[in-house]
Write a protein that holds these residues in place. Structure first.
Motif, mmCIF file in Angstrom:
data_model
loop_
_atom_site.group_PDB
_atom_site.id
_atom_site.type_symbol
_atom_site.label_atom_id
_atom_site.label_comp_id
_atom_site.label_asym_id
_atom_site.label_seq_id
_atom_site.Cartn_x
_atom_site.Cartn_y
_atom_site.Cartn_z
ATOM 1 N N GLY A 126 0.568 -1.179 -0.149
ATOM 2 C CA GLY A 126 -0.165 0.019 0.000
ATOM 3 C C GLY A 126 0.631 1.243 -0.161
ATOM 4 O O GLY A 126 1.822 1.389 0.069
ATOM 5 N N ARG A 127 0.896 2.042 -0.273
ATOM 6 C CA ARG A 127 0.831 3.821 -0.124
ATOM 7 C C ARG A 127 0.071 4.423 0.827
ATOM 8 O O ARG A 127 -1.220 4.852 0.359
ATOM 9 C CB ARG A 127 1.415 4.677 -1.324
ATOM 10 N N TYR A 128 0.649 5.267 1.531
ATOM 11 C CA TYR A 128 -0.271 5.811 2.644
ATOM 12 C C TYR A 128 -0.091 7.624 2.605
ATOM 13 O O TYR A 128 0.950 8.152 2.607
ATOM 14 C CB TYR A 128 -0.347 5.151 3.713
ATOM 15 N N ASP A 129 -1.048 8.147 2.018
ATOM 16 C CA ASP A 129 -0.586 9.745 1.731
ATOM 17 C C ASP A 129 -0.923 10.199 2.998
ATOM 18 O O ASP A 129 -2.406 10.366 3.039
ATOM 19 C CB ASP A 129 -1.505 10.181 0.700
ATOM 20 N N ARG A 130 -0.227 11.122 3.908
ATOM 21 C CA ARG A 130 -0.785 11.349 5.403
ATOM 22 C C ARG A 130 -1.385 12.564 4.969
ATOM 23 O O ARG A 130 -2.200 12.608 5.959
ATOM 24 C CB ARG A 130 0.664 11.613 6.111
ATOM 25 N N PRO A 131 -1.350 13.610 4.827
ATOM 26 C CA PRO A 131 -1.822 15.051 4.739
ATOM 27 C C PRO A 131 -3.320 14.412 4.333
ATOM 28 O O PRO A 131 -3.934 15.386 4.727
ATOM 29 C CB PRO A 131 -0.940 15.302 3.215
ATOM 30 N N ARG A 132 -3.552 13.663 2.918
ATOM 31 C CA ARG A 132 -4.920 13.708 2.508
ATOM 32 C C ARG A 132 -5.339 12.329 3.367
ATOM 33 O O ARG A 132 -6.311 12.135 2.597
ATOM 34 C CB ARG A 132 -5.264 13.154 1.494
ATOM 35 N N ASN A 133 -4.610 11.513 4.576
ATOM 36 C CA ASN A 133 -5.050 10.877 5.180
ATOM 37 C C ASN A 133 -6.003 9.936 3.713
ATOM 38 O O ASN A 133 -7.352 8.961 3.890
ATOM 39 C CB ASN A 133 -6.745 10.972 4.742
ATOM 40 N N GLN A 134 -5.088 9.022 2.689
ATOM 41 C CA GLN A 134 -5.384 8.433 1.313
ATOM 42 C C GLN A 134 -5.181 7.358 1.495
ATOM 43 O O GLN A 134 -3.479 7.170 1.585
ATOM 44 C CB GLN A 134 -5.492 9.038 0.421
ATOM 45 N N LEU A 135 -5.392 6.413 1.661
ATOM 46 C CA LEU A 135 -3.982 5.084 0.803
ATOM 47 C C LEU A 135 -5.121 3.681 0.431
ATOM 48 O O LEU A 135 -5.683 3.833 0.390
ATOM 49 C CB LEU A 135 -5.206 3.941 2.664
ATOM 50 N N ASP A 136 -4.189 3.942 -0.521
ATOM 51 C CA ASP A 136 -3.832 3.151 -1.524
ATOM 52 C C ASP A 136 -3.558 1.616 -1.709
ATOM 53 O O ASP A 136 -2.606 1.978 -0.954
ATOM 54 C CB ASP A 136 -3.592 3.377 -3.130
ATOM 55 N N LEU A 137 -4.445 0.763 -1.951
ATOM 56 C CA LEU A 137 -4.085 -0.952 -1.397
ATOM 57 C C LEU A 137 -3.909 -1.155 -2.432
ATOM 58 O O LEU A 137 -4.472 -1.894 -3.501
ATOM 59 C CB LEU A 137 -5.208 -1.565 -0.164
ATOM 60 N N VAL A 138 -3.236 -2.497 -2.584
ATOM 61 C CA VAL A 138 -3.265 -3.964 -3.926
ATOM 62 C C VAL A 138 -2.362 -4.769 -2.978
ATOM 63 O O VAL A 138 -1.340 -4.701 -3.018
ATOM 64 C CB VAL A 138 -1.687 -2.953 -4.899
ATOM 65 N N GLY A 139 -3.083 -5.831 -4.309
ATOM 66 C CA GLY A 139 -2.883 -7.512 -3.980
ATOM 67 C C GLY A 139 -3.281 -8.063 -2.846
ATOM 68 O O GLY A 139 -3.186 -7.787 -1.395
ATOM 69 N N ARG A 140 -4.517 -8.512 -2.840
ATOM 70 C CA ARG A 140 -5.292 -9.308 -2.354
ATOM 71 C C ARG A 140 -6.126 -9.022 -1.271
ATOM 72 O O ARG A 140 -5.568 -8.420 0.104
ATOM 73 C CB ARG A 140 -5.440 -11.173 -1.822
ATOM 74 N N VAL A 141 -6.941 -7.311 -1.661
ATOM 75 C CA VAL A 141 -7.192 -6.384 -0.725
ATOM 76 C C VAL A 141 -8.405 -7.418 -0.140
ATOM 77 O O VAL A 141 -9.344 -7.749 -0.441
ATOM 78 C CB VAL A 141 -7.588 -5.201 -1.222
ATOM 79 N N THR A 142 -8.514 -7.335 1.389
ATOM 80 C CA THR A 142 -9.504 -7.841 1.978
ATOM 81 C C THR A 142 -9.995 -6.976 3.130
ATOM 82 O O THR A 142 -9.522 -6.456 3.924
ATOM 83 C CB THR A 142 -8.928 -9.791 2.711
ATOM 84 N N VAL A 143 -11.393 -7.042 2.943
ATOM 85 C CA VAL A 143 -12.381 -5.831 4.014
ATOM 86 C C VAL A 143 -13.220 -7.004 4.630
ATOM 87 O O VAL A 143 -13.873 -7.838 4.228
ATOM 88 C CB VAL A 143 -13.115 -4.881 3.170
#
Length: 208
Positions: A126-143
């Motif tokens: 994943g990649r976490y953009d802290r100022p935007r509070n945005q979390l981009d996830l990749v690879g068997r994302v499980t909710v």
């Protein structure tokens, strides 16, 4: 009696020609070689200094690797627009080129709802953009949802501040309701509303 001395033979014309050619070449080559040798001796300190500068530059590049910007078991905490807490953790965080964005290995996000239930999201990278509070996830994302619902997809974008998530890759879900497949999903209000988009097909459990 003394041994008779050997008679000296007069050199042949061909031998004399070869000797003259060798002497002529030596007159030209030897001075040039001497000049090159003197130049090398005079410039050797400069070559040595340049080599030292090259080694120092290489060492600086090596020391500039972002080893010091790697964090093991990082934890990022915050609150959303309604002051509900969330946590982002991972096994390893690496600076992604600026101070605001980090690359995460095995990222996990915990979102607590107002009624005490929760949403848990995990992925391979994943990649976490802290100022935007945005979390981009990749690879068997499980909710995982507190009510037992679980769905899996390949990519997802999580807006931690809004408590929302979305993905446009195929998704497979299962839970108390049964099973479902779709081409994407939208998660709103921290999982209280989940919309499955594009050719959604469900097999519902009886009485649910």
């Amino acid at each position: 009696m003394l041994a008779p001395s050997r008679e000296r033979r007069a050199p042949r014309p061909a031998e004399l020609a070869r000797r003259r050619i060798a002497v002529s070449i030596a007159k030209r080559v030897l001075p040039l070689a001497a000049v090159c040798l003197l130049a090398a001796i005079a410039l050797w300190p400069e070559f040595d200094s340049a080599a030292d500068r090259g080694r120092i530059s290489f060492q600086r590049v090596m020391s500039a690797r972002p080893d010091a910007l790697r964090i093991v078991d990082p934890r990022y905490q915050g609150v959303d627009e309604q002051n509900r807490p969330y946590n982002v953790t991972a096994t390893l965080a690496t600076q992604a080129g600026n101070e605001d964005t980090v690359n995460l290995q095995a990222p996990r996000a915990d979102l607590l709802m107002g009624d005490g239930t929760w949403i848990y999201i995990e992925a391979r990278d994943g990649r976490y953009d802290r100022p935007r509070n945005q979390l981009d996830l990749v690879g068997r994302v499980t909710v995982h949802h507190d009510d037992g619902t679980q769905f899996v997809t390949e990519k997802a974008a999580v807006d931690l501040a809004a408590g929302a998530a979305m993905g446009n890759d195929p998704v497979a879900a299962q839970g108390p309701f049964g099973t479902l497949t779709a081409q994407g999903f939208r998660l709103i209000d921290r999982g209280q509303i989940v919309i499955f988009t594009g050719n959604a097909r469900a097999v519902l459990e009886g009485g649910k």
